[in-house]
Scaffold this active site. Structure first.
Site, PDB file in Angstrom:
ATOM      1  N   ARG A  46    -116.438 -48.743   9.940  1.00  0.00           N
ATOM      2  CA  ARG A  46    -115.758 -48.780  11.039  1.00  0.00           C
ATOM      3  C   ARG A  46    -114.563 -49.677  11.409  1.00  0.00           C
ATOM      4  O   ARG A  46    -113.997 -49.502  12.123  1.00  0.00           O
ATOM      5  CB  ARG A  46    -116.427 -50.090  12.169  1.00  0.00           C
ATOM      6  CG  ARG A  46    -118.617 -48.903  11.864  1.00  0.00           C
ATOM      7  CD  ARG A  46    -119.430 -50.164  12.316  1.00  0.00           C
ATOM      8  NE  ARG A  46    -120.396 -48.645  12.799  1.00  0.00           N
ATOM      9  CZ  ARG A  46    -121.682 -49.603  13.039  1.00  0.00           C
ATOM     10  NH1 ARG A  46    -121.882 -50.391  13.429  1.00  0.00           N
ATOM     11  NH2 ARG A  46    -122.677 -48.369  13.416  1.00  0.00           N
ATOM     12  N   GLY A  48    -135.559 -59.098  20.248  1.00  0.00           N
ATOM     13  CA  GLY A  48    -134.843 -57.830  19.628  1.00  0.00           C
ATOM     14  C   GLY A  48    -136.059 -57.633  18.380  1.00  0.00           C
ATOM     15  O   GLY A  48    -137.021 -58.372  18.411  1.00  0.00           O
ATOM     16  N   LEU A  49    -135.769 -56.794  17.743  1.00  0.00           N
ATOM     17  CA  LEU A  49    -136.169 -56.742  15.886  1.00  0.00           C
ATOM     18  C   LEU A  49    -135.977 -57.755  15.942  1.00  0.00           C
ATOM     19  O   LEU A  49    -137.605 -57.114  14.678  1.00  0.00           O
ATOM     20  CB  LEU A  49    -135.168 -55.809  15.409  1.00  0.00           C
ATOM     21  CG  LEU A  49    -134.565 -54.358  16.031  1.00  0.00           C
ATOM     22  CD1 LEU A  49    -133.588 -53.083  15.821  1.00  0.00           C
ATOM     23  CD2 LEU A  49    -135.670 -53.720  16.442  1.00  0.00           C
ATOM     24  N   LEU A  65    -129.928 -52.850  12.203  1.00  0.00           N
ATOM     25  CA  LEU A  65    -131.433 -52.133  12.911  1.00  0.00           C
ATOM     26  C   LEU A  65    -132.329 -53.008  10.967  1.00  0.00           C
ATOM     27  O   LEU A  65    -133.627 -53.737  11.405  1.00  0.00           O
ATOM     28  CB  LEU A  65    -132.088 -51.258  12.983  1.00  0.00           C
ATOM     29  CG  LEU A  65    -131.395 -50.205  14.086  1.00  0.00           C
ATOM     30  CD1 LEU A  65    -131.355 -49.039  14.652  1.00  0.00           C
ATOM     31  CD2 LEU A  65    -130.777 -51.579  15.059  1.00  0.00           C
ATOM     32  N   GLY A 110    -136.493 -61.171  16.389  1.00  0.00           N
ATOM     33  CA  GLY A 110    -137.727 -62.714  16.815  1.00  0.00           C
ATOM     34  C   GLY A 110    -138.593 -61.113  17.252  1.00  0.00           C
ATOM     35  O   GLY A 110    -139.849 -61.961  17.194  1.00  0.00           O
ATOM     36  N   GLY A 149    -136.214 -65.750  21.624  1.00  0.00           N
ATOM     37  CA  GLY A 149    -135.203 -63.967  21.213  1.00  0.00           C
ATOM     38  C   GLY A 149    -136.335 -63.022  20.375  1.00  0.00           C
ATOM     39  O   GLY A 149    -137.241 -63.302  20.189  1.00  0.00           O
ATOM     40  N   SER A 200    -122.609 -43.227  19.432  1.00  0.00           N
ATOM     41  CA  SER A 200    -123.049 -43.527  18.356  1.00  0.00           C
ATOM     42  C   SER A 200    -121.873 -42.822  17.483  1.00  0.00           C
ATOM     43  O   SER A 200    -121.134 -42.085  17.981  1.00  0.00           O
ATOM     44  CB  SER A 200    -124.153 -42.966  18.058  1.00  0.00           C
ATOM     45  OG  SER A 200    -124.360 -42.594  16.784  1.00  0.00           O
ATOM     46  N   GLU A 216    -129.031 -61.059  13.617  1.00  0.00           N
ATOM     47  CA  GLU A 216    -127.375 -61.332  14.131  1.00  0.00           C
ATOM     48  C   GLU A 216    -127.396 -63.001  14.110  1.00  0.00           C
ATOM     49  O   GLU A 216    -125.920 -62.836  14.308  1.00  0.00           O
ATOM     50  CB  GLU A 216    -127.229 -60.438  15.322  1.00  0.00           C
ATOM     51  CG  GLU A 216    -125.700 -60.245  15.761  1.00  0.00           C
ATOM     52  CD  GLU A 216    -125.329 -59.613  17.100  1.00  0.00           C
ATOM     53  OE1 GLU A 216    -125.623 -58.738  17.479  1.00  0.00           O
ATOM     54  OE2 GLU A 216    -124.258 -59.961  16.849  1.00  0.00           O
TER      55      GLU A 216
END
Lengths: 245, 640
Positions: free
Chosen positions: B337, B49-50, B448, B52, B47, B291, B432
């Protein structure tokens, strides 16, 4: 809506490829273009045919993975839109839609509409970064950046690397992509120490990959889903000239 | 219920003592690897992403031999790129009372006291360095006219600690990590394999020693060996079919690792994001998030009366119910949320929802446009408004947006200790893909933060402690061959199955079932129904799925079918986990457990633990990790 699709099918890089016509029925105007292709593919799978291969992932216009030439225009005729964000409400009922992959020598076709864009990664590898090891950065507020500079850098930084600029350019130039990164970093104080070497290395890599030169046609910005401005190319050329003296 | 309970589990890596000192202590306690030895050590990172991307770049920079894999055509496409809102950091640049302690406190509380204090404190500490790192890389965060960084507030917080780059913060942070990664690729410390998908984990002599991957272009099944494996393969929200995840996001890497012995923790914790564009039709392939920074200025409302289908302009002010402001006056539209999502569901369940099918609420900017002017609103949220218009064909400047909750982020994932190591030695899990830092709920702008904290700062330190005892020698050929055979068998089985339904159609059905029975609100009854239906549907899938094409070519139908097969197994575990937890907390709302006001009712006496599930042929085995709170007093969350 009912549509006739003319789709480029090419089984492998060696295959010659050809246009194949498909009829798709009961398309909802609220579908995205890719969802319309999903519907076609579901049918093809059930018929035991090979579904049309196409690249896509986030489907919200930001990852840059999707891209096809639709009726002769990269990402289709909607301005500033990726293919995944193009919706069928923009097409007429019973329209004939031609779908082809990005065409450029440095983007060889992998299968159907999927092309290999790894040349872009190699351009970034040549210098599209600021060399900073993790853990050694000074406090973020130690380096103020003028808001106008930060905003302009941001505008250039929004490039998603989809490759539409290359597909649209009659020269097959990657100038807009390369210039976006050069401009982003050259507008910021962090980008200054490597500014010259970056401009040289990235431009030279772009040429080495076989992309054509820029003749200011402007087709790239016309199709760019993120509206990267043409003057980034002027910035790249200035930086390159200055660096090459 | 079909599970057994095993021995309790414990994190043995977090040091004791004052919470402020634990990370420093651990860093000092971790063994170092001599620079000359680092290049003899091989690490695989799955991965980009942020988590990996930043991990691979940092490990490469440190001198390890890194091999990195992603399923997309470029590491820059990882789904972190789609994060819009921002990233939290306890910089207190605003002087509004923020501190590391406050970020820690808010995060533990926001996670409904189901996260570890030590991990969360470290996250808050490291958050400060992330901003420095990103700025030094040239990430163009928003700035004030004086040249300093701008911040904004975000759901669940009363201080302004969120750094942002318009509505594209994830994109800019990911490109920062991607550029750092490409720099290492050029330097030769990282070998990148794009369009490769991990299909199994190689475990030999009890250690993670490599992976089996499929080259998605040629179909070739490859084996890659290493001294340690890092999974940064993201979340599994696509088990619901419709979610805000990218289409390719899947559970295969972590699920295969789970089957090889890595425990899976808190699988039922799913974050439902309150501000997504509502579903418009059957064909829909994904949901798009707006967002939640929009809730800073947008006001959420529905008509007071049910079944009110007048156009917005004809509903007078006193017939509108700004329900978040009414019920939660302290936080108003900025409640976390889970609260905002459930409140939206409740008003829609009352028949007051708007738009097709009554599954939507208004997010209205009329007041903000009046107060700030259209220009100012456009500057702040322009790209989001544009996106909304593109998808719905409606102009949000002249009529309110319609939003509805959707599956967004999964807080569960593989169990890891403070070192981010799973229950398989040598298998590290970050971002994640692990379960560690958000508890039962994730606050805005914190994913993030965790991805980059793990990748840039935490893992590169802790993995060294493991690698210091390496290289780990030859890998037992039998273990490799066994994993490879298992992968080939599964592929052949899918391809030779000449059924009548596509993998996508099964995925859609599974997703609907999960949303209905294990979604925003779960009951014992609904979960039992799901647990009856999932195995039936899975059996049908294996008998009746149709996958066209061949194994040795680019075959997207095959890719999807393989992922859907794993989603079936995961879905079952999610329901078992949700069923056993007879309390409500964070993203897990059990209807049987609520207070008189309809708010989530936790049961700290019985459930203040992490549920870590071990894979077992006879059904899952539950291992409980008790959670102790020394610093933050457990209390009922209240945003009123």
């Amino acid at each position: 809506m009912n549509l006739t699709l003319r789709v480029w099918r090419q089984k492998s890089p060696e295959d010659k490829g050809r246009m194949v016509t498909y009829r798709v029925e009961d398309v909802s105007p609220d579908m995205s273009f890719l969802e319309m292709l999903d519907v076609l593919n579901e049918r093809l799978i059930l018929e035991g045919d090979d579904p049309v291969a196409f690249d896509h992932d986030c489907r919200e216009g930001i990852c840059g993975m999707c891209g096809m030439v639709i009726n002769g225009v990269a990402h289709g005729e909607q301005v500033a839109t990726t293919t995944c964000q193009l919706h069928m409400r923009h097409f007429e009922d019973n329209a004939v839609i031609t779908i082809e992959p990005w065409r450029a020598a440095p983007f060889p076709v992998v299968k159907d509409l999927v092309v290999d864009r790894s040349a872009f990664d190699r351009i970034i590898q040549a210098g599209g970064f600021v060399s900073v090891p993790a853990g050694s950065a000074p406090d973020a507020h130690s380096l103020p950046v003028k808001k106008v500079d930060a905003d302009a850098a941001f505008d250039a930084a929004t490039c998603i690397g989809c490759g539409a600029c290359v597909a649209a350019c009659p020269n097959g130039s990657a100038s807009l992509f390369t210039a976006a990164k050069i401009t982003h970093l050259s507008l910021l104080p962090q980008g200054q120490p490597e500014r010259d070497s970056r401009a040289r290395a990235m431009v030279e890599q772009m040429d080495a990959e076989g992309f054509g030169g820029c003749t200011n046609t402007g087709e790239c910005t016309a199709v760019c889903p993120k509206g990267i401005p043409l003057d980034t190319i002027a910035q790249m050329n200035r930086d390159y000239l200055k660096a090459s003296k | 219920m079909r599970y057994t309970e095993g021995e309790p589990i414990r994190d043995t890596k977090a040091p004791e003592g004052p919470i402020e000192d634990r990370w420093e202590k651990r860093k000092f306690g971790a063994k170092l690897v001599n620079p000359a030895n680092k290049r003899k050590l091989n690490v695989i990172v799955i991965g980009t992403g942020l988590a990996g991307g930043s991990a691979a770049a940092t490990l490469g920079e440190l001198g390890y031999n890194v091999t990195s894999f992603c399923y997309q055509d470029s590491p820059r496409r990882a789904h972190s790129i789609a994060a819009q809102g921002g990233i939290n950091a306890a910089k207190n640049y605003r002087g509004d009372g923020d501190s590391i302690y406050r970020l820690f406190y808010d995060t533990v509380k926001g996670g409904d006291f189901r996260a570890r204090e030590s991990n969360v404190y470290r996250l808050a500490q490291v958050s400060v360095n992330i901003i420095d790192q990103a700025v030094a890389q040239g990430v163009p965060f928003a700035r004030e006219y004086g040249g300093l960084l701008d911040t904004r507030s975000f759901g669940g917080a009363q201080v302004s600690r969120t750094f942002y780059a318009r509505g594209q913060t994830g994109q800019q942070l990911l490109l920062g990590a991607y550029q750092a990664l490409e720099r290492q690729i050029a330097a030769g410390t990282v070998k990148m394999h794009t369009r490769h998908e991990m299909l199994d984990l190689i475990v030999a002599d009890g250690r993670a020693r490599g992976v089996i991957v499929r080259d998605m272009v040629t179909g070739e099944i490859e084996r890659h060996l290493a001294d340690a494996v890092v999974l940064a393969s993201g979340g599994y929200g696509n088990v619901f079919f419709l979610s805000t995840n990218a289409k390719g996001c899947n559970t295969t890497a972590i699920w295969r690792a789970h089957r090889r012995g890595a425990m899976f923790a808190n699988p039922c914790y799913t974050q439902i994001h309150p501000t997504c564009i509502p579903v418009s039709g059957e064909y829909q392939s994904k949901l798009t998030l707006m967002s939640e920074s929009l809730r800073n200025d947008g006001r959420v409302w529905v008509p007071v009366k049910g079944g009110d289908d007048r156009p917005v302009s004809q509903i007078p002010e006193d017939e509108r119910d700004y329900y978040l402001e009414r019920i939660y006056p302290a936080f108003g539209n900025l409640v976390p949320r889970d609260i905002a999502s459930r409140a939206a569901k409740n008003v829609c369940d009352e028949g007051r929802g708007v738009g097709p099918g009554g599954l939507g609420v208004y997010l209205d900017f009329a007041d903000a446009i009046k107060r700030l002017g259209r220009d100012a609103v456009e500057k702040k949220y322009g790209n989001l408004f544009e996106m909304y218009e593109r998808i719905t064909g409606e102009d949000p400047y002249t009529q309110p947006m319609r939003i509805y909750p959707a599956v967004h982020y999964t807080m569960g994932g593989l169990w890891v200790d403070y070192d981010l190591q799973s229950t398989i030695p040598g298998l590290f899990v970050i971002g994640e893909a692990n379960f560690s830092d958000h508890g039962a709920n994730r606050l805005g702008a914190s994913a993030l933060m965790q991805g980059l904290a793990d990748g840039y700062f935490v893992l590169p330190t802790t993995i060294g402690d493991y690698l210091a005892n390496g290289p780990y020698g030859e890998v037992d050929e039998e273990a490799v061959a066994e994993a490879e055979v298992a992968v080939r068998e599964k592929i052949n089985r899918l391809l030779s199955n000449n059924g009548t339904r596509t993998a996508d159609s099964y995925h859609r059905e599974l997703g609907k079932l999960m949303w209905e029975y294990c979604g925003m609100e779960r009951t014992e009854e609904s979960l039992r129904k799901a647990l009856e239906r999932i195995p039936e549907l899975r059996e049908e899938f294996w008998k009746n799925v149709k996958v066209s094409g061949e194994a040795d070519e680019l075959n997207q139908a095959l890719e999807r079918a393989g992922r859907v097969a794993d989603f079936f197994d995961l879905a079952e575990l999610m329901c078992i986990d949700a069923l056993h937890r007879t309390e409500s907390c964070g993203g897990h709302f059990r209807a049987e457990s609520q207070d008189a006001d309809g708010e989530a009712l936790r049961d700290d006496e019985h459930f203040a633990y992490v549920a870590a599930w071990e894979y077992g042929e006879q059904g899952p085995v539950l291992h409980k990790e008790d959670l102790d709170y020394e610093y933050v007093k457990m209390s009922q969350r209240s945003y009123k």
